[in-house]
Design a protein around this motif. Structure first.
Motif, PDB file in Angstrom:
ATOM      1  N   LYS A  72      40.987  53.168  36.591  1.00  0.00           N
ATOM      2  CA  LYS A  72      41.290  54.579  36.339  1.00  0.00           C
ATOM      3  C   LYS A  72      40.158  55.299  35.621  1.00  0.00           C
ATOM      4  N   ASN A  73      39.495  54.604  34.678  1.00  0.00           N
ATOM      5  CA  ASN A  73      38.408  55.251  33.939  1.00  0.00           C
ATOM      6  C   ASN A  73      37.205  54.322  33.749  1.00  0.00           C
ATOM      7  N   TRP A  74      37.044  53.348  34.621  1.00  0.00           N
ATOM      8  CA  TRP A  74      35.976  52.370  34.450  1.00  0.00           C
ATOM      9  C   TRP A  74      35.418  51.877  35.784  1.00  0.00           C
ATOM     10  N   THR A  75      34.218  51.330  35.699  1.00  0.00           N
ATOM     11  CA  THR A  75      33.617  50.636  36.838  1.00  0.00           C
ATOM     12  C   THR A  75      32.953  49.370  36.333  1.00  0.00           C
ATOM     13  N   VAL A  76      32.934  48.358  37.199  1.00  0.00           N
ATOM     14  CA  VAL A  76      32.205  47.124  36.937  1.00  0.00           C
ATOM     15  C   VAL A  76      31.439  46.795  38.207  1.00  0.00           C
ATOM     16  N   VAL A  77      30.128  46.658  38.057  1.00  0.00           N
ATOM     17  CA  VAL A  77      29.287  46.168  39.146  1.00  0.00           C
ATOM     18  C   VAL A  77      28.983  44.724  38.784  1.00  0.00           C
ATOM     19  N   SER A  78      29.316  43.792  39.683  1.00  0.00           N
ATOM     20  CA  SER A  78      29.089  42.375  39.396  1.00  0.00           C
ATOM     21  C   SER A  78      28.888  41.612  40.695  1.00  0.00           C
ATOM     22  N   GLU A  79      28.588  40.349  40.543  1.00  0.00           N
ATOM     23  CA  GLU A  79      28.413  39.469  41.702  1.00  0.00           C
ATOM     24  C   GLU A  79      29.750  38.942  42.214  1.00  0.00           C
ATOM     25  N   ASP A  80      30.844  39.169  41.471  1.00  0.00           N
ATOM     26  CA  ASP A  80      32.141  38.629  41.870  1.00  0.00           C
ATOM     27  C   ASP A  80      33.244  39.691  41.788  1.00  0.00           C
ATOM     28  N   PRO A  81      33.209  40.677  42.680  1.00  0.00           N
ATOM     29  CA  PRO A  81      34.209  41.750  42.620  1.00  0.00           C
ATOM     30  C   PRO A  81      35.639  41.269  42.857  1.00  0.00           C
ATOM     31  N   LYS A  82      35.817  40.195  43.634  1.00  0.00           N
ATOM     32  CA  LYS A  82      37.171  39.689  43.879  1.00  0.00           C
ATOM     33  C   LYS A  82      37.793  39.137  42.599  1.00  0.00           C
ATOM     34  N   LEU A  83      36.990  38.452  41.788  1.00  0.00           N
ATOM     35  CA  LEU A  83      37.477  37.918  40.513  1.00  0.00           C
ATOM     36  C   LEU A  83      37.910  39.050  39.591  1.00  0.00           C
ATOM     37  N   ILE A  84      37.099  40.091  39.511  1.00  0.00           N
ATOM     38  CA  ILE A  84      37.423  41.231  38.655  1.00  0.00           C
ATOM     39  C   ILE A  84      38.698  41.912  39.141  1.00  0.00           C
ATOM     40  N   GLN A  85      38.798  42.154  40.446  1.00  0.00           N
ATOM     41  CA  GLN A  85      39.995  42.821  40.970  1.00  0.00           C
ATOM     42  C   GLN A  85      41.244  41.979  40.749  1.00  0.00           C
ATOM     43  N   LYS A  86      41.135  40.689  40.949  1.00  0.00           N
ATOM     44  CA  LYS A  86      42.292  39.802  40.768  1.00  0.00           C
ATOM     45  C   LYS A  86      42.814  39.866  39.335  1.00  0.00           C
ATOM     46  N   ASN A  87      41.915  39.976  38.366  1.00  0.00           N
ATOM     47  CA  ASN A  87      42.310  39.920  36.966  1.00  0.00           C
ATOM     48  C   ASN A  87      42.469  41.274  36.284  1.00  0.00           C
ATOM     49  N   LEU A  88      41.742  42.285  36.730  1.00  0.00           N
ATOM     50  CA  LEU A  88      41.807  43.605  36.092  1.00  0.00           C
ATOM     51  C   LEU A  88      42.553  44.624  36.942  1.00  0.00           C
ATOM     52  N   GLY A  89      42.734  44.352  38.227  1.00  0.00           N
ATOM     53  CA  GLY A  89      43.356  45.317  39.116  1.00  0.00           C
ATOM     54  C   GLY A  89      42.331  46.314  39.627  1.00  0.00           C
ATOM     55  N   GLY A  90      42.773  47.490  39.968  1.00  0.00           N
ATOM     56  CA  GLY A  90      41.872  48.490  40.507  1.00  0.00           C
ATOM     57  C   GLY A  90      41.546  48.218  41.959  1.00  0.00           C
ATOM     58  N   SER A  91      40.452  48.796  42.405  1.00  0.00           N
ATOM     59  CA  SER A  91      40.041  48.631  43.794  1.00  0.00           C
ATOM     60  C   SER A  91      38.567  48.246  43.845  1.00  0.00           C
ATOM     61  N   VAL A  92      38.147  47.811  45.015  1.00  0.00           N
ATOM     62  CA  VAL A  92      36.748  47.466  45.223  1.00  0.00           C
ATOM     63  C   VAL A  92      36.187  48.444  46.238  1.00  0.00           C
ATOM     64  N   LEU A  93      35.133  49.143  45.834  1.00  0.00           N
ATOM     65  CA  LEU A  93      34.442  50.077  46.703  1.00  0.00           C
ATOM     66  C   LEU A  93      33.211  49.373  47.264  1.00  0.00           C
TER      67      LEU A  93
END
Length: 130
Positions: A105-126
């Protein structure tokens, strides 16, 4: 067994059952929720299993974010004050080709493992690039 002993046993049983039900894993918010600071986001990212040993704050923050920082060459975190700034950042990244960006909602994370982040933090992957 007297009434006091039965009442005590019932209370102990109720607390035992409540503590068992509290251990079930909770799903992250579908929209990714919000974070107050880049430090809070870092804690969430680390809890998800992504290493962020040295958080280096951007001074000044990136153009559209309220605060931004990097954990490594490939991991970048940012917090935004509102949807307008978040969307402006995403519009900037789309043609640049950042590969994959986790968006809450108010954040972004650029990383090598977007699936891990989405699985644990929610949100979407662009997905913006290769």
């Amino acid at each position: 067994m007297n009434r006091t002993a039965m009442g005590t046993a019932a209370v102990i049983l109720a607390f035992s059952l409540a503590s068992c039900s509290g251990s079930a894993p909770t799903r992250p918010p579908e929209d990714g929720g919000t974070y107050e600071s880049v430090d809070d986001l870092r804690e969430a990212v680390e809890s998800a299993g992504l290493l962020c040993q040295e958080l280096v704050l951007d001074t000044p923050p990136s153009k559209f974010s309220a605060t931004s920082a990097s954990c490594s060459e490939f991991t970048y975190l940012a917090i935004y004050t509102d949807d307008v700034h978040l969307e402006a950042q995403l519009d900037f990244w789309r043609p640049v080709g950042q590969r994959a960006i986790n968006v809450g909602k108010n954040w972004t994370v650029v990383s090598e493992d977007p699936k891990l982040i989405q699985k644990n933090l929610g949100g979407s992957v662009l997905h913006t690039g290769p």
